[in-house]
Design an enzyme around this catalytic site. Sequence first.
Site, PDB file in Angstrom:
ATOM      1  N   ARG A 127       0.818  -1.233   0.000  1.00  0.00           N
ATOM      2  CA  ARG A 127       0.000   0.000   0.000  1.00  0.00           C
ATOM      3  C   ARG A 127       0.843   1.271   0.000  1.00  0.00           C
ATOM      4  O   ARG A 127       0.409   2.321   0.441  1.00  0.00           O
ATOM      5  CB  ARG A 127      -0.972   0.031   1.186  1.00  0.00           C
ATOM      6  CG  ARG A 127      -1.959  -1.091   1.159  1.00  0.00           C
ATOM      7  CD  ARG A 127      -3.161  -0.802   2.027  1.00  0.00           C
ATOM      8  NE  ARG A 127      -4.031  -1.970   2.051  1.00  0.00           N
ATOM      9  CZ  ARG A 127      -3.872  -2.999   2.887  1.00  0.00           C
ATOM     10  NH1 ARG A 127      -2.910  -2.980   3.780  1.00  0.00           N
ATOM     11  NH2 ARG A 127      -4.684  -4.014   2.831  1.00  0.00           N
ATOM     12  N   GLU A 191       8.360  19.826 -25.001  1.00  0.00           N
ATOM     13  CA  GLU A 191       7.721  20.115 -23.706  1.00  0.00           C
ATOM     14  C   GLU A 191       8.330  21.388 -23.090  1.00  0.00           C
ATOM     15  O   GLU A 191       7.647  22.136 -22.400  1.00  0.00           O
ATOM     16  CB  GLU A 191       7.876  18.938 -22.729  1.00  0.00           C
ATOM     17  CG  GLU A 191       7.186  17.656 -23.161  1.00  0.00           C
ATOM     18  CD  GLU A 191       5.676  17.618 -22.856  1.00  0.00           C
ATOM     19  OE1 GLU A 191       5.122  18.620 -22.346  1.00  0.00           O
ATOM     20  OE2 GLU A 191       5.055  16.575 -23.149  1.00  0.00           O
ATOM     21  N   GLU A 243      -5.001  18.414 -10.264  1.00  0.00           N
ATOM     22  CA  GLU A 243      -5.490  18.909 -11.549  1.00  0.00           C
ATOM     23  C   GLU A 243      -6.957  19.337 -11.513  1.00  0.00           C
ATOM     24  O   GLU A 243      -7.787  18.899 -12.307  1.00  0.00           O
ATOM     25  CB  GLU A 243      -5.286  17.855 -12.656  1.00  0.00           C
ATOM     26  CG  GLU A 243      -5.363  18.480 -14.044  1.00  0.00           C
ATOM     27  CD  GLU A 243      -4.899  17.525 -15.148  1.00  0.00           C
ATOM     28  OE1 GLU A 243      -3.814  16.935 -15.000  1.00  0.00           O
ATOM     29  OE2 GLU A 243      -5.609  17.410 -16.147  1.00  0.00           O
ATOM     30  N   ARG A 247      -3.258  23.089 -12.823  1.00  0.00           N
ATOM     31  CA  ARG A 247      -2.448  22.014 -13.435  1.00  0.00           C
ATOM     32  C   ARG A 247      -2.911  21.732 -14.862  1.00  0.00           C
ATOM     33  O   ARG A 247      -2.157  21.222 -15.673  1.00  0.00           O
ATOM     34  CB  ARG A 247      -2.492  20.746 -12.568  1.00  0.00           C
ATOM     35  CG  ARG A 247      -1.505  19.677 -13.040  1.00  0.00           C
ATOM     36  CD  ARG A 247      -1.210  18.615 -12.006  1.00  0.00           C
ATOM     37  NE  ARG A 247      -0.234  17.661 -12.523  1.00  0.00           N
ATOM     38  CZ  ARG A 247       0.326  16.688 -11.828  1.00  0.00           C
ATOM     39  NH1 ARG A 247       0.028  16.529 -10.563  1.00  0.00           N
ATOM     40  NH2 ARG A 247       1.209  15.883 -12.394  1.00  0.00           N
ATOM     41  N   ASN A 251      -1.636  20.981 -19.798  1.00  0.00           N
ATOM     42  CA  ASN A 251      -2.185  20.207 -20.919  1.00  0.00           C
ATOM     43  C   ASN A 251      -2.150  20.986 -22.229  1.00  0.00           C
ATOM     44  O   ASN A 251      -2.656  20.498 -23.244  1.00  0.00           O
ATOM     45  CB  ASN A 251      -3.630  19.796 -20.627  1.00  0.00           C
ATOM     46  CG  ASN A 251      -3.710  18.789 -19.499  1.00  0.00           C
ATOM     47  OD1 ASN A 251      -2.755  18.043 -19.270  1.00  0.00           O
ATOM     48  ND2 ASN A 251      -4.817  18.783 -18.785  1.00  0.00           N
ATOM     49  N   HIS A 258      -2.453  14.202 -27.712  1.00  0.00           N
ATOM     50  CA  HIS A 258      -2.827  12.845 -27.281  1.00  0.00           C
ATOM     51  C   HIS A 258      -3.672  12.148 -28.343  1.00  0.00           C
ATOM     52  O   HIS A 258      -3.547  10.944 -28.550  1.00  0.00           O
ATOM     53  CB  HIS A 258      -3.617  12.905 -25.964  1.00  0.00           C
ATOM     54  CG  HIS A 258      -2.743  13.025 -24.755  1.00  0.00           C
ATOM     55  ND1 HIS A 258      -3.216  13.426 -23.531  1.00  0.00           N
ATOM     56  CD2 HIS A 258      -1.423  12.772 -24.580  1.00  0.00           C
ATOM     57  CE1 HIS A 258      -2.219  13.425 -22.660  1.00  0.00           C
ATOM     58  NE2 HIS A 258      -1.125  13.034 -23.264  1.00  0.00           N
ATOM     59  N   HIS A 271       6.041  11.066 -27.855  1.00  0.00           N
ATOM     60  CA  HIS A 271       5.029  11.907 -27.214  1.00  0.00           C
ATOM     61  C   HIS A 271       5.266  13.405 -27.494  1.00  0.00           C
ATOM     62  O   HIS A 271       4.369  14.128 -27.900  1.00  0.00           O
ATOM     63  CB  HIS A 271       5.019  11.641 -25.702  1.00  0.00           C
ATOM     64  CG  HIS A 271       4.179  12.599 -24.927  1.00  0.00           C
ATOM     65  ND1 HIS A 271       2.811  12.584 -24.982  1.00  0.00           N
ATOM     66  CD2 HIS A 271       4.516  13.628 -24.112  1.00  0.00           C
ATOM     67  CE1 HIS A 271       2.336  13.557 -24.211  1.00  0.00           C
ATOM     68  NE2 HIS A 271       3.351  14.194 -23.676  1.00  0.00           N
TER      69      HIS A 271
HETATM   70  N1  LIG Z   1       3.666  11.045 -14.960  1.00  0.00           N
HETATM   71  C1  LIG Z   1       3.606  12.145 -15.653  1.00  0.00           C
HETATM   72  O1  LIG Z   1       3.251  13.215 -15.167  1.00  0.00           O
HETATM   73  C2  LIG Z   1       3.991  12.085 -17.100  1.00  0.00           C
HETATM   74  C3  LIG Z   1       4.194  13.275 -17.818  1.00  0.00           C
HETATM   75  C4  LIG Z   1       4.611  13.194 -19.137  1.00  0.00           C
HETATM   76  C5  LIG Z   1       4.836  11.963 -19.718  1.00  0.00           C
HETATM   77  N2  LIG Z   1       4.625  10.823 -19.007  1.00  0.00           N
HETATM   78  C6  LIG Z   1       4.874   9.507 -19.610  1.00  0.00           C
HETATM   79  O2  LIG Z   1       6.238   9.402 -19.946  1.00  0.00           O
HETATM   80  C7  LIG Z   1       6.381   8.429 -20.975  1.00  0.00           C
HETATM   81  C8  LIG Z   1       7.394   8.886 -21.996  1.00  0.00           C
HETATM   82  O3  LIG Z   1       8.630   8.997 -21.370  1.00  0.00           O
HETATM   83  P1  LIG Z   1       9.993   9.149 -22.198  1.00  0.00           P
HETATM   84  O4  LIG Z   1       9.786  10.073 -23.315  1.00  0.00           O
HETATM   85  O5  LIG Z   1      11.039   9.432 -21.192  1.00  0.00           O
HETATM   86  O6  LIG Z   1      10.157   7.729 -22.884  1.00  0.00           O
HETATM   87  P2  LIG Z   1      10.836   6.341 -22.430  1.00  0.00           P
HETATM   88  O7  LIG Z   1      10.809   6.175 -20.970  1.00  0.00           O
HETATM   89  O8  LIG Z   1      10.197   5.301 -23.265  1.00  0.00           O
HETATM   90  O9  LIG Z   1      12.354   6.517 -22.883  1.00  0.00           O
HETATM   91  C9  LIG Z   1      12.643   6.670 -24.232  1.00  0.00           C
HETATM   92  C10 LIG Z   1      13.832   5.789 -24.655  1.00  0.00           C
HETATM   93  O10 LIG Z   1      15.026   6.372 -24.175  1.00  0.00           O
HETATM   94  C11 LIG Z   1      15.836   5.377 -23.552  1.00  0.00           C
HETATM   95  N3  LIG Z   1      16.637   6.087 -22.548  1.00  0.00           N
HETATM   96  C12 LIG Z   1      16.224   6.610 -21.381  1.00  0.00           C
HETATM   97  N4  LIG Z   1      17.199   7.293 -20.814  1.00  0.00           N
HETATM   98  C13 LIG Z   1      18.295   7.185 -21.616  1.00  0.00           C
HETATM   99  C14 LIG Z   1      19.603   7.703 -21.574  1.00  0.00           C
HETATM  100  N5  LIG Z   1      20.004   8.523 -20.602  1.00  0.00           N
HETATM  101  N6  LIG Z   1      20.444   7.396 -22.577  1.00  0.00           N
HETATM  102  C15 LIG Z   1      20.039   6.612 -23.619  1.00  0.00           C
HETATM  103  N7  LIG Z   1      18.804   6.110 -23.726  1.00  0.00           N
HETATM  104  C16 LIG Z   1      17.931   6.407 -22.735  1.00  0.00           C
HETATM  105  C17 LIG Z   1      14.868   4.371 -23.029  1.00  0.00           C
HETATM  106  O11 LIG Z   1      15.489   3.128 -22.879  1.00  0.00           O
HETATM  107  C18 LIG Z   1      13.797   4.372 -24.113  1.00  0.00           C
HETATM  108  O12 LIG Z   1      14.173   3.506 -25.153  1.00  0.00           O
HETATM  109  C19 LIG Z   1       4.992   8.222 -21.559  1.00  0.00           C
HETATM  110  O13 LIG Z   1       4.535   6.948 -21.215  1.00  0.00           O
HETATM  111  C20 LIG Z   1       4.145   9.294 -20.888  1.00  0.00           C
HETATM  112  O14 LIG Z   1       2.816   8.890 -20.672  1.00  0.00           O
HETATM  113  C21 LIG Z   1       4.218  10.870 -17.718  1.00  0.00           C
HETATM  114 ZN   LIG Z   2       3.434  15.901 -22.353  1.00  0.00          ZN
END
Ligand SMILES: NC(=O)c1ccc[n+]([C@@H]2O[C@H](COP(=O)([O-])OP(=O)(O)OC[C@H]3O[C@@H](n4cnc5c(N)ncnc54)[C@H](O)[C@@H]3O)[C@@H](O)[C@H]2O)c1
Ligand SMILES: [Zn+2]
Length: 369
Positions: A127, A191, A243, A247, A251, A258, A271
């Site tokens: 939890r 972003e 949100e 917040r 978006n 999206h 993304h």
């Molecule tokens: N929680 C939140 O508030 C929030 C906000 C925005 C996005 N997200 C989520 O984040 C995700 C996208 O994250 P992302 O863009 O980081 O993608 P990801 O986590 O898939 O990473 C992208 C790629 O980069 C590689 N990688 C990571 N760090 C590396 C490094 N230092 N050197 C070399 N390779 C590296 C990973 O192995 C992967 O292949 C989505 O699922 C999205 O929904 C969440």
């Molecule tokens: Zn985003």
Amino acid sequence: MAQPSVSTPPPNRIVVSAAAGKYSVVIGDSTIDTLGKEMDAARLGPRRILISSQRVWDFHGPRFRSIGADRTPILIEDGERYKNLNTVARILDALVKAQADRSTVIVAVGGGVIGDMVGFSAATYLRGLPVVHVPTTLLAQVDSAIGGKTGVNHPLGKNLIGAFHAPSLVVADPAVLQTLPRREFRAGLYEVIKYGVIADPSLLDRIRESVTAIFNRQPEAVAPLVTASCRIKADVVSADERESGLRRTLNFGHTVGHALEAVTKYKQFRHGEAIGYGMLAALAIGVARGVTPKSLYEEVESLIAQLGPLPSVADISAKDVYAAIGRDKKVVAGTLHFVAASARGKTVELTDVTEKEIKAATRKIGLRA
Ligand SMILES: NC(=O)c1ccc[n+]([C@@H]2O[C@H](COP(=O)([O-])OP(=O)(O)OC[C@H]3O[C@@H](n4cnc5c(N)ncnc54)[C@H](O)[C@@H]3O)[C@@H](O)[C@H]2O)c1
Ligand SMILES: [Zn+2]
């Protein structure tokens, strides 16, 4: 105390207020080397379990030797297609096998996919165990590691399963971005542009003026972008964690963004790339309505073009994108809360954006009817 040196400026520290308490976001080159000390100072321990992906661990694993964690990290797949309950089940299995208990702190090392899945696992195991985020993509450093949103995708929709679980500490070390593929790095920059449009226009100037240094990952060019972005995200989520209002400004660009991701089954765009298009669509809607200055549309359009070409949207239909918007979480009780820009650094929420306006804007940015 660390000795100040020319090559390593002192880290920046931002404090986020969450319902569960305050936490620090520590930003700066080589901050990973201070992770153990930061965790000690925040009384996070005694047991530490690292969770990462093979790829991230191959690049950066050796830097985590000193934090007093279990010797072998739990390694899971990353990439959007693994962001599901099966992978969470694997994480939970591994935690049970490792006999993680209430004295255990989970450390997530990776991009947003790792952060969201590990955060969700930490929210549910016993939890809730504390989680520390060490984001390793630009997107995760400027966005996903802060704010406590965790979760996974359902086959029918992105992030449909999740929980709020604020981290206990975030350590963002821009030096790890050196190994990030260019496309991933660029995806995070969209972003940063978003923060420029909604809150801090100096970010737009900074990117325009130092794009080469930024792409070369020069620390003095990248670290200020990360710090300024984290500050905005931290301020926003401190004021509105769940949100209900402010917040939602984060978006901006995400309504159409999206939808573009959904209609292409998360395969065509990173993304951030979809958000690049989404921001242009939001700006176009604002311009057509007279709430957004045309000069801002043009500024963002040329900045996005300066970063390089986005994947084509010519084969995507505006009609499909409109339909996907209707299935989005941003529709509350049948009303779409649409964030538009009213000036450089300012937003306005529109609740009466019509199908016609959305279709016109998405065609303007290149979609087919
Ligand atoms: N929680 C939140 O508030 C929030 C906000 C925005 C996005 N997200 C989520 O984040 C995700 C996208 O994250 P992302 O863009 O980081 O993608 P990801 O986590 O898939 O990473 C992208 C790629 O980069 C590689 N990688 C990571 N760090 C590396 C490094 N230092 N050197 C070399 N390779 C590296 C990973 O192995 C992967 O292949 C989505 O699922 C999205 O929904 C969440
Ligand atoms: Zn985003």
